[in-house]
Design a protein around this motif. Structure first.
Motif, PDB file in Angstrom:
ATOM      1  N   VAL A 143     114.729 -43.061 -25.907  1.00  0.00           N
ATOM      2  CA  VAL A 143     116.276 -42.776 -25.709  1.00  0.00           C
ATOM      3  C   VAL A 143     117.006 -43.782 -25.843  1.00  0.00           C
ATOM      4  CG1 VAL A 143     117.759 -41.024 -24.691  1.00  0.00           C
ATOM      5  CG2 VAL A 143     115.223 -39.956 -24.965  1.00  0.00           C
ATOM      6  N   HIS A 144     116.372 -44.700 -24.929  1.00  0.00           N
ATOM      7  CA  HIS A 144     117.730 -46.032 -24.790  1.00  0.00           C
ATOM      8  C   HIS A 144     116.922 -47.262 -24.763  1.00  0.00           C
ATOM      9  CE1 HIS A 144     120.615 -42.870 -24.118  1.00  0.00           C
ATOM     10  NE2 HIS A 144     120.825 -42.543 -22.982  1.00  0.00           N
ATOM     11  N   GLY A 145     116.407 -47.971 -24.282  1.00  0.00           N
ATOM     12  CA  GLY A 145     115.698 -48.764 -24.799  1.00  0.00           C
ATOM     13  C   GLY A 145     115.023 -48.693 -23.188  1.00  0.00           C
ATOM     14  N   PRO A 146     113.534 -50.823 -23.639  1.00  0.00           N
ATOM     15  CA  PRO A 146     113.063 -50.651 -22.587  1.00  0.00           C
ATOM     16  C   PRO A 146     113.356 -50.892 -21.375  1.00  0.00           C
ATOM     17  CG  PRO A 146     112.986 -51.919 -24.917  1.00  0.00           C
ATOM     18  CD  PRO A 146     113.227 -51.038 -24.967  1.00  0.00           C
ATOM     19  N   ARG A 147     114.846 -51.985 -21.199  1.00  0.00           N
ATOM     20  CA  ARG A 147     115.610 -51.516 -20.281  1.00  0.00           C
ATOM     21  C   ARG A 147     115.852 -50.138 -19.366  1.00  0.00           C
ATOM     22  NH1 ARG A 147     117.825 -56.529 -18.174  1.00  0.00           N
ATOM     23  NH2 ARG A 147     119.457 -56.330 -16.820  1.00  0.00           N
ATOM     24  N   ALA A 148     116.094 -49.400 -20.155  1.00  0.00           N
ATOM     25  CA  ALA A 148     116.774 -48.267 -19.202  1.00  0.00           C
ATOM     26  C   ALA A 148     115.565 -47.272 -18.909  1.00  0.00           C
ATOM     27  CB  ALA A 148     117.085 -47.727 -20.486  1.00  0.00           C
ATOM     28  N   GLY A 149     114.099 -48.086 -19.653  1.00  0.00           N
ATOM     29  CA  GLY A 149     113.140 -47.611 -19.110  1.00  0.00           C
ATOM     30  C   GLY A 149     112.907 -48.071 -17.008  1.00  0.00           C
ATOM     31  N   LEU A 150     112.859 -48.946 -17.287  1.00  0.00           N
ATOM     32  CA  LEU A 150     112.413 -49.980 -16.078  1.00  0.00           C
ATOM     33  C   LEU A 150     113.740 -49.627 -15.366  1.00  0.00           C
ATOM     34  CD1 LEU A 150     111.618 -52.455 -14.940  1.00  0.00           C
ATOM     35  CD2 LEU A 150     113.286 -54.461 -15.863  1.00  0.00           C
ATOM     36  N   VAL A 151     114.649 -49.614 -15.784  1.00  0.00           N
ATOM     37  CA  VAL A 151     115.638 -49.341 -14.345  1.00  0.00           C
ATOM     38  C   VAL A 151     115.517 -47.646 -13.916  1.00  0.00           C
ATOM     39  CG1 VAL A 151     118.507 -48.851 -13.847  1.00  0.00           C
ATOM     40  CG2 VAL A 151     117.415 -50.967 -15.300  1.00  0.00           C
ATOM     41  N   LEU A 308     129.352 -29.811  -9.541  1.00  0.00           N
ATOM     42  CA  LEU A 308     129.011 -31.598  -8.934  1.00  0.00           C
ATOM     43  C   LEU A 308     127.097 -31.957 -10.171  1.00  0.00           C
ATOM     44  CD1 LEU A 308     129.228 -33.965  -7.421  1.00  0.00           C
ATOM     45  CD2 LEU A 308     127.910 -33.076  -5.667  1.00  0.00           C
ATOM     46  N   ALA A 309     127.240 -30.965 -10.036  1.00  0.00           N
ATOM     47  CA  ALA A 309     125.557 -30.349 -10.775  1.00  0.00           C
ATOM     48  C   ALA A 309     125.968 -30.999 -12.114  1.00  0.00           C
ATOM     49  CB  ALA A 309     124.344 -29.541 -10.468  1.00  0.00           C
ATOM     50  N   ALA A 310     126.836 -30.146 -12.996  1.00  0.00           N
ATOM     51  CA  ALA A 310     127.070 -30.392 -14.260  1.00  0.00           C
ATOM     52  C   ALA A 310     127.922 -31.565 -14.507  1.00  0.00           C
ATOM     53  CB  ALA A 310     127.792 -29.121 -14.124  1.00  0.00           C
ATOM     54  N   TRP A 311     127.723 -32.311 -12.952  1.00  0.00           N
ATOM     55  CA  TRP A 311     128.072 -33.535 -14.009  1.00  0.00           C
ATOM     56  C   TRP A 311     127.954 -34.223 -14.311  1.00  0.00           C
ATOM     57  CZ3 TRP A 311     128.606 -38.794 -12.013  1.00  0.00           C
ATOM     58  CH2 TRP A 311     128.955 -39.442 -12.573  1.00  0.00           C
ATOM     59  N   PRO A 312     126.400 -34.633 -13.685  1.00  0.00           N
ATOM     60  CA  PRO A 312     125.648 -36.102 -14.641  1.00  0.00           C
ATOM     61  C   PRO A 312     124.847 -36.017 -16.180  1.00  0.00           C
ATOM     62  CG  PRO A 312     124.699 -34.613 -12.612  1.00  0.00           C
ATOM     63  CD  PRO A 312     125.797 -34.006 -12.833  1.00  0.00           C
ATOM     64  N   HIS A 313     124.941 -33.883 -16.300  1.00  0.00           N
ATOM     65  CA  HIS A 313     124.904 -33.830 -17.666  1.00  0.00           C
ATOM     66  C   HIS A 313     125.382 -33.984 -18.454  1.00  0.00           C
ATOM     67  CE1 HIS A 313     122.157 -30.594 -14.466  1.00  0.00           C
ATOM     68  NE2 HIS A 313     121.527 -31.228 -15.178  1.00  0.00           N
ATOM     69  N   ARG A 314     126.265 -33.570 -18.309  1.00  0.00           N
ATOM     70  CA  ARG A 314     127.512 -33.830 -19.281  1.00  0.00           C
ATOM     71  C   ARG A 314     127.594 -35.035 -19.557  1.00  0.00           C
ATOM     72  NH1 ARG A 314     133.407 -35.363 -18.996  1.00  0.00           N
ATOM     73  NH2 ARG A 314     134.251 -34.840 -20.681  1.00  0.00           N
ATOM     74  N   GLN A 319     125.925 -39.468 -23.590  1.00  0.00           N
ATOM     75  CA  GLN A 319     125.381 -40.642 -23.771  1.00  0.00           C
ATOM     76  C   GLN A 319     124.277 -40.607 -24.600  1.00  0.00           C
ATOM     77  OE1 GLN A 319     123.876 -42.101 -19.940  1.00  0.00           O
ATOM     78  NE2 GLN A 319     125.653 -43.234 -19.451  1.00  0.00           N
ATOM     79  N   GLY A 320     124.478 -39.691 -25.394  1.00  0.00           N
ATOM     80  CA  GLY A 320     122.788 -38.880 -26.614  1.00  0.00           C
ATOM     81  C   GLY A 320     121.721 -38.766 -25.560  1.00  0.00           C
ATOM     82  N   GLN A 321     121.951 -37.958 -24.703  1.00  0.00           N
ATOM     83  CA  GLN A 321     121.031 -38.076 -23.872  1.00  0.00           C
ATOM     84  C   GLN A 321     119.857 -36.494 -25.034  1.00  0.00           C
ATOM     85  OE1 GLN A 321     119.466 -36.747 -19.601  1.00  0.00           O
ATOM     86  NE2 GLN A 321     120.545 -37.427 -20.059  1.00  0.00           N
ATOM     87  N   PRO A 322     118.844 -36.768 -25.296  1.00  0.00           N
ATOM     88  CA  PRO A 322     118.046 -35.384 -25.505  1.00  0.00           C
ATOM     89  C   PRO A 322     118.465 -33.838 -24.807  1.00  0.00           C
ATOM     90  CG  PRO A 322     116.945 -37.003 -25.930  1.00  0.00           C
ATOM     91  CD  PRO A 322     117.852 -37.085 -24.742  1.00  0.00           C
ATOM     92  N   VAL A 323     118.505 -32.897 -25.832  1.00  0.00           N
ATOM     93  CA  VAL A 323     118.597 -31.713 -25.294  1.00  0.00           C
ATOM     94  C   VAL A 323     118.020 -31.159 -24.274  1.00  0.00           C
ATOM     95  CG1 VAL A 323     118.809 -29.299 -25.343  1.00  0.00           C
ATOM     96  CG2 VAL A 323     120.462 -30.662 -26.760  1.00  0.00           C
ATOM     97  N   LEU A 357     119.092 -38.952 -13.024  1.00  0.00           N
ATOM     98  CA  LEU A 357     119.568 -40.472 -13.084  1.00  0.00           C
ATOM     99  C   LEU A 357     119.481 -41.513 -14.400  1.00  0.00           C
ATOM    100  CD1 LEU A 357     116.714 -40.659 -10.063  1.00  0.00           C
ATOM    101  CD2 LEU A 357     118.996 -40.477  -9.911  1.00  0.00           C
ATOM    102  N   LEU A 358     119.376 -40.655 -14.841  1.00  0.00           N
ATOM    103  CA  LEU A 358     119.421 -41.421 -16.932  1.00  0.00           C
ATOM    104  C   LEU A 358     120.820 -42.389 -16.734  1.00  0.00           C
ATOM    105  CD1 LEU A 358     117.387 -42.451 -19.011  1.00  0.00           C
ATOM    106  CD2 LEU A 358     117.427 -40.260 -20.155  1.00  0.00           C
ATOM    107  N   PRO A 359     121.409 -41.398 -16.854  1.00  0.00           N
ATOM    108  CA  PRO A 359     122.815 -41.878 -16.895  1.00  0.00           C
ATOM    109  C   PRO A 359     122.927 -42.968 -15.955  1.00  0.00           C
ATOM    110  CG  PRO A 359     123.301 -39.522 -16.954  1.00  0.00           C
ATOM    111  CD  PRO A 359     121.721 -40.033 -16.868  1.00  0.00           C
TER     112      PRO A 359
END
Length: 397
Positions: A143-151, A308-314, A319-323, A357-359
């Motif tokens: 979705v966001h590249g290998p550096r995002a995967g590492l983090v 609060l739970a909805a915020w990271p989903h938004r 950021q273009g996270q797949p549905v 945690l992805l955002p």
């Protein structure tokens, strides 16, 4: 003169299998830095746990393999689902509350090795945790590249309750199956996604989240194809098969428990015996607002919890996270916060929702290296200390 390609044909015998094996090797090579980071973080957590436990006269090995739910998984592996205990308050605690895949693996590994059931559970969990980290890396990298995967792998490993990933619990096994099922959805491998969803459904009740993610993604892909090309997508048959088999694991076990209990919703009765249920977060909100003894405060806390739970989903959608990832983490979050059971287990129940945690992973991946590594180092140290303190104290229920 004809030109023959040296690339193996996928139609040739073994061609598809060889291509998939090569893709798997490439995926592993790409994930090696993330897996090394994961192993380093979890190893530090285990070292701190061993030292802390030794200072308090406890055994880290026992805490990891023969306490709380891990005891019940070994009981299921040893006695099947006929084992029950009577709680001091009269409630009947049945092993049917625990889904069967981990006990099956414990029993199988113990049968072909000198390992006890509890140690087999530790081995399964250890291997599954590495597979989970690999799958999380694959999803984030796609979705966001290998550096995002590492983090993202580093953040997930360093969670305050990350020590559960090293216990003879089902969380690591479930996340491994869920992450690779989601990756299969993102890459269009619908039947593989369905099979992994089936297995996730045999591991934990929140297998429903994996199934929901697959089905929603398939429906949206079909709708998009009909809107833009006015025809069904090419893999529609594979989509249908994947969606059909995805819920069979969880549904099959719940129906089997219902048959054993004598009625369709017998699994819910088993959960009631354990003090578990689903009330949409009302009991959790009452717990948090218990100091005020006010129905208004409880209602406000419920609203704040879900906002609060909805915020990271938004943020993830922006950021273009797949549905599929959003649906998965949303269902996991809803089931965790909406459960009315032991409130100390909420962080553990939320741990499979790694897309939350992805955002943050994306932000850190784009930051300066010094800031990134200082953040991961701080979180790792705090998580290691908290995990040791937690297991030597109240621990996961």
């Amino acid at each position: 003169m004809s030109i023959t390609s040296s690339r193996p044909s996928l139609r040739a015998p073994g061609g598809l299998a060889a291509a998939r094996l090569a893709a798997l090797r490439n995926s592993f090579r790409a994930a090696r830095p993330s897996l090394a980071l994961y192993l380093a973080i979890r190893s530090l957590g285990l070292v701190v746990l061993v030292l802390w436990s030794a200072s308090t006269g406890k055994s880290a090995h026992v805490l990891l393999s023969r306490r709380w739910d891990s005891l019940w998984y070994t009981r299921v592996a040893e006695h099947g689902y006929d084992f029950t205990l009577q709680a001091p308050d009269g409630r009947s605690l049945s092993g049917m509350a625990f889904f069967p895949l981990l006990p099956w693996l414990e029993e199988g590994l113990s049968a072909v090795s000198p390992l006890s059931l509890s140690d087999a559970g530790l081995v399964v969990s250890a291997l599954a945790s590495v597979a989970a980290a690999w799958g999380i890396h694959a999803v984030a990298s796609h979705v966001h590249g290998p550096r995002a995967g590492l983090v993202l792998v580093g953040l997930w490993a360093a969670l305050p309750v990350g020590i559960v990933q090293s216990m003879a619990y089902s969380e690591s096994l479930f996340v491994a199956l869920a992450a690779w099922s989601l990756y299969s959805v993102l890459t269009g491998r619908w039947i593989t996604a369905g099979l992994l969803s089936l297995l996730a459904g045999l591991t934990r009740p929140i297998g429903l989240a994996v199934c929901a993610a697959l089905i929603v993604a398939a429906l949206l892909a079909t709708a998009d194809s009909l809107r833009t090309r006015r025809r069904l997508p090419d893999p529609v048959a594979a989509m249908a098969v994947g969606c059909a088999i995805a819920p069979l694991g969880a549904a099959g076990f719940v129906l089997w428990v219902g048959h054993r209990q004598g009625h369709l919703l017998g699994y819910l009765d088993v959960q009631v015996g354990w003090g578990n249920g689903f009330d949409g977060g009302i009991a959790f909100a009452r717990f948090l607002s218990s100091f005020a003894h006010s129905g208004v405060v409880t209602a406000v806390v419920v609203v704040l919890l879900f906002l609060l739970a909805a915020w990271p989903h938004r943020i993830g959608l922006r950021q273009g996270q797949p549905v599929a990832l959003v649906v998965y983490s949303a269902v996991v979050t809803l089931l965790a916060l909406g459960a009315s059971g032991y409130f100390g287990s909420k962080p553990r129940l939320l741990m499979p929702a790694f897309p939350l945690l992805l955002p943050l992973a994306v932000v850190l991946a784009r930051s300066r290296p010094a800031y990134l590594w200082a953040t991961l180092t701080t979180l790792t140290a705090a998580g290691a200390v908290y995990g040791a303190f937690w297991l030597n104290g109240s621990g996961p229920p």
